[in-house]
Design an enzyme around this catalytic site. Structure first.
Site, PDB file in Angstrom:
ATOM      1  N   GLY A 122      44.694 -43.034 -40.040  1.00 27.70           N
ATOM      2  CA  GLY A 122      44.150 -45.053 -39.941  1.00 27.70           C
ATOM      3  C   GLY A 122      43.671 -45.052 -41.512  1.00 27.70           C
ATOM      4  O   GLY A 122      42.706 -46.277 -41.076  1.00 27.70           O
ATOM      5  N   SER A 123      44.391 -44.736 -42.276  1.00 25.56           N
ATOM      6  CA  SER A 123      44.065 -45.465 -44.299  1.00 25.56           C
ATOM      7  C   SER A 123      44.075 -46.773 -44.406  1.00 25.56           C
ATOM      8  O   SER A 123      43.413 -47.280 -45.045  1.00 25.56           O
ATOM      9  CB  SER A 123      44.092 -44.673 -45.255  1.00 25.56           C
ATOM     10  OG  SER A 123      45.608 -44.613 -44.755  1.00 25.56           O
ATOM     11  N   ASN A 124      45.650 -47.473 -43.857  1.00 22.46           N
ATOM     12  CA  ASN A 124      45.562 -48.847 -43.597  1.00 22.46           C
ATOM     13  C   ASN A 124      45.034 -49.311 -42.571  1.00 22.46           C
ATOM     14  O   ASN A 124      44.438 -50.445 -43.403  1.00 22.46           O
ATOM     15  CB  ASN A 124      47.398 -48.859 -43.657  1.00 22.46           C
ATOM     16  CG  ASN A 124      47.664 -48.414 -44.560  1.00 22.46           C
ATOM     17  OD1 ASN A 124      47.781 -49.219 -45.617  1.00 22.46           O
ATOM     18  ND2 ASN A 124      49.243 -47.096 -44.772  1.00 22.46           N
ATOM     19  N   ASP A 133      61.959 -50.862 -39.965  1.00 21.19           N
ATOM     20  CA  ASP A 133      62.411 -50.950 -41.830  1.00 21.19           C
ATOM     21  C   ASP A 133      63.392 -52.208 -41.616  1.00 21.19           C
ATOM     22  O   ASP A 133      63.206 -52.424 -43.193  1.00 21.19           O
ATOM     23  CB  ASP A 133      62.220 -50.035 -42.316  1.00 21.19           C
ATOM     24  CG  ASP A 133      61.687 -48.568 -42.030  1.00 21.19           C
ATOM     25  OD1 ASP A 133      60.427 -49.248 -41.484  1.00 21.19           O
ATOM     26  OD2 ASP A 133      62.049 -47.546 -41.669  1.00 21.19           O
ATOM     27  N   ASN A 140      53.731 -54.559 -39.960  1.00 22.47           N
ATOM     28  CA  ASN A 140      54.963 -52.995 -40.797  1.00 22.47           C
ATOM     29  C   ASN A 140      54.230 -52.643 -42.475  1.00 22.47           C
ATOM     30  O   ASN A 140      54.965 -53.749 -43.441  1.00 22.47           O
ATOM     31  CB  ASN A 140      55.659 -53.097 -39.973  1.00 22.47           C
ATOM     32  CG  ASN A 140      55.336 -51.144 -39.737  1.00 22.47           C
ATOM     33  OD1 ASN A 140      54.959 -50.571 -39.899  1.00 22.47           O
ATOM     34  ND2 ASN A 140      57.017 -50.641 -41.050  1.00 22.47           N
ATOM     35  N   HIS A 161      55.738 -49.745 -44.915  1.00 28.88           N
ATOM     36  CA  HIS A 161      56.358 -48.990 -45.774  1.00 28.88           C
ATOM     37  C   HIS A 161      56.481 -47.870 -46.883  1.00 28.88           C
ATOM     38  O   HIS A 161      55.871 -48.840 -47.874  1.00 28.88           O
ATOM     39  CB  HIS A 161      57.598 -49.073 -44.851  1.00 28.88           C
ATOM     40  CG  HIS A 161      58.822 -47.897 -45.232  1.00 28.88           C
ATOM     41  ND1 HIS A 161      58.730 -46.941 -43.937  1.00 28.88           N
ATOM     42  CD2 HIS A 161      59.924 -48.156 -46.277  1.00 28.88           C
ATOM     43  CE1 HIS A 161      60.604 -46.529 -44.356  1.00 28.88           C
ATOM     44  NE2 HIS A 161      60.965 -46.846 -45.982  1.00 28.88           N
ATOM     45  N   LEU A 196      59.714 -47.312 -32.199  1.00 32.42           N
ATOM     46  CA  LEU A 196      59.657 -49.199 -32.192  1.00 32.42           C
ATOM     47  C   LEU A 196      59.001 -49.953 -31.603  1.00 32.42           C
ATOM     48  O   LEU A 196      58.695 -49.755 -30.700  1.00 32.42           O
ATOM     49  CB  LEU A 196      61.892 -49.111 -32.191  1.00 32.42           C
ATOM     50  CG  LEU A 196      62.519 -49.013 -32.193  1.00 32.42           C
ATOM     51  CD1 LEU A 196      64.209 -49.479 -31.824  1.00 32.42           C
ATOM     52  CD2 LEU A 196      62.282 -49.843 -34.064  1.00 32.42           C
ATOM     53  N   GLU A 251      49.695 -49.522 -50.391  1.00 29.18           N
ATOM     54  CA  GLU A 251      49.384 -49.653 -49.514  1.00 29.18           C
ATOM     55  C   GLU A 251      47.769 -50.042 -49.503  1.00 29.18           C
ATOM     56  O   GLU A 251      48.032 -51.002 -48.282  1.00 29.18           O
ATOM     57  CB  GLU A 251      49.597 -49.060 -48.740  1.00 29.18           C
ATOM     58  CG  GLU A 251      50.810 -47.874 -48.782  1.00 29.18           C
ATOM     59  CD  GLU A 251      51.454 -46.849 -47.938  1.00 29.18           C
ATOM     60  OE1 GLU A 251      50.802 -47.368 -46.197  1.00 29.18           O
ATOM     61  OE2 GLU A 251      52.155 -45.488 -48.280  1.00 29.18           O
TER      62      GLU A 251
HETATM   63  C1  GRF Z   1      51.427 -44.764 -44.027  1.00 26.39           C
HETATM   64  O1  GRF Z   1      51.813 -44.266 -44.934  1.00 26.39           O
HETATM   65  C2  GRF Z   1      52.628 -46.566 -44.095  1.00 26.39           C
HETATM   66  O2  GRF Z   1      53.381 -46.758 -44.457  1.00 26.39           O
HETATM   67  C3  GRF Z   1      53.687 -45.749 -42.831  1.00 26.39           C
HETATM   68  O3  GRF Z   1      52.673 -44.644 -42.162  1.00 26.39           O
HETATM   69  C4  GRF Z   1      50.792 -43.943 -43.066  1.00 26.39           C
HETATM   70  C5  GRF Z   1      49.994 -44.528 -42.204  1.00 26.39           C
HETATM   71  O4  GRF Z   1      48.959 -43.667 -43.246  1.00 26.39           O
HETATM   72  N1  GRF Z   1      53.431 -47.181 -41.579  1.00 26.39           N
HETATM   73  P1  GRF Z   1      47.945 -44.504 -42.868  1.00 26.39           P
HETATM   74  O5  GRF Z   1      47.929 -44.231 -40.805  1.00 26.39           O
HETATM   75  O6  GRF Z   1      47.607 -45.888 -42.745  1.00 26.39           O
HETATM   76  O7  GRF Z   1      46.591 -43.236 -43.097  1.00 26.39           O
END
Ligand code: GRF
Length: 192
Positions: free
Chosen positions: A15-17, A142, A99, A101, A84, A171
């Site tokens: 969950g860092s993003n 993707d 999304n 990537h 998906l 990211e």
């Molecule tokens: C990230 O590297 C993102 O690009 C990919 O999955 C990972 C998720 O990381 N789709 P986090 O859970 O957001 O830390």
């Protein structure tokens, strides 16, 4: 009213993003409201982080349950969701599902290209540059129109973990910026 955003994290989603997106909305860098964070597993570590950030959370076991959680939502951000995304939901949210990537699509994408597999493949192919891509979600892994990419170098002797860490910090900048672009894109369409 601010657009309401749902963030969908993976089963093991760290969950860092998600946290970067929530913070960007909470501090006004993105004019939107973090309405809910959902996962297909109740033990996803990111759910705890979301609660600590003051965002409601939910768990779903079926497309129908996910749809119910998305009631009143304007944008959906997938962050570490590995399956998906259901076509039925995409049809209801045109140009509203994003999304991220961890590579420069269209290279190093598609089924099986996730996590360390991506970074390992980038290193093995001798690329000197990597980065991340935020894109609209389509019914293929993707694919879908690219909203934004950020780039970083691949250093001589990088391990997959080292490259992953470099890309991950990109990211966290890219996703909030791309969400802003997606929101502006739809606002502009409405003004035409
Ligand atoms: C990230 O590297 C993102 O690009 C990919 O999955 C990972 C998720 O990381 N789709 P986090 O859970 O957001 O830390």
């Amino acid at each position: 009213m601010k657009p309401r955003v749902a963030i969908v994290i993976g089963k093991r989603g760290r969950g860092s993003n998600m946290a970067a997106l929530v913070r960007a909305m909470q501090n006004g860098k993105v004019e939107a409201e973090p309405a809910i964070v959902v996962s297909s597993s109740g033990v996803a570590p990111g759910l705890q982080t979301a609660t600590e950030l003051g965002v409601p959370t939910g768990v779903f076991e079926s497309t129908q349950q996910l749809l119910e959680k998305l009631d009143g939502i304007d944008y959906i951000c997938l962050a570490g969701f590995m399956s998906l995304f259901p076509a039925e939901i995409l049809a209801k949210f045109p140009n509203r599902v994003l999304n991220i990537h961890p590579a420069l699509l269209p290279k190093f994408g598609g089924k099986g290209m996730y996590g360390m597999h991506v970074h390992q493949a980038v290193i093995e192919s001798g690329e000197t540059e990597s980065g991340c891509t935020v894109h609209y979600v389509s019914d293929q892994y993707d694919e879908g129109t690219i909203i934004l990419q950020l780039r970083c170098p691949v250093m001589q002797g990088d391990t997959a973990e080292e490259l992953a860490a470099r890309v991950l910090s990109l990211e966290h900048q890219a996703y909030p910026a791309a969400l802003n672009v997606a929101i502006k894109n739809l606002e502009n369409q409405r003004d035409l």
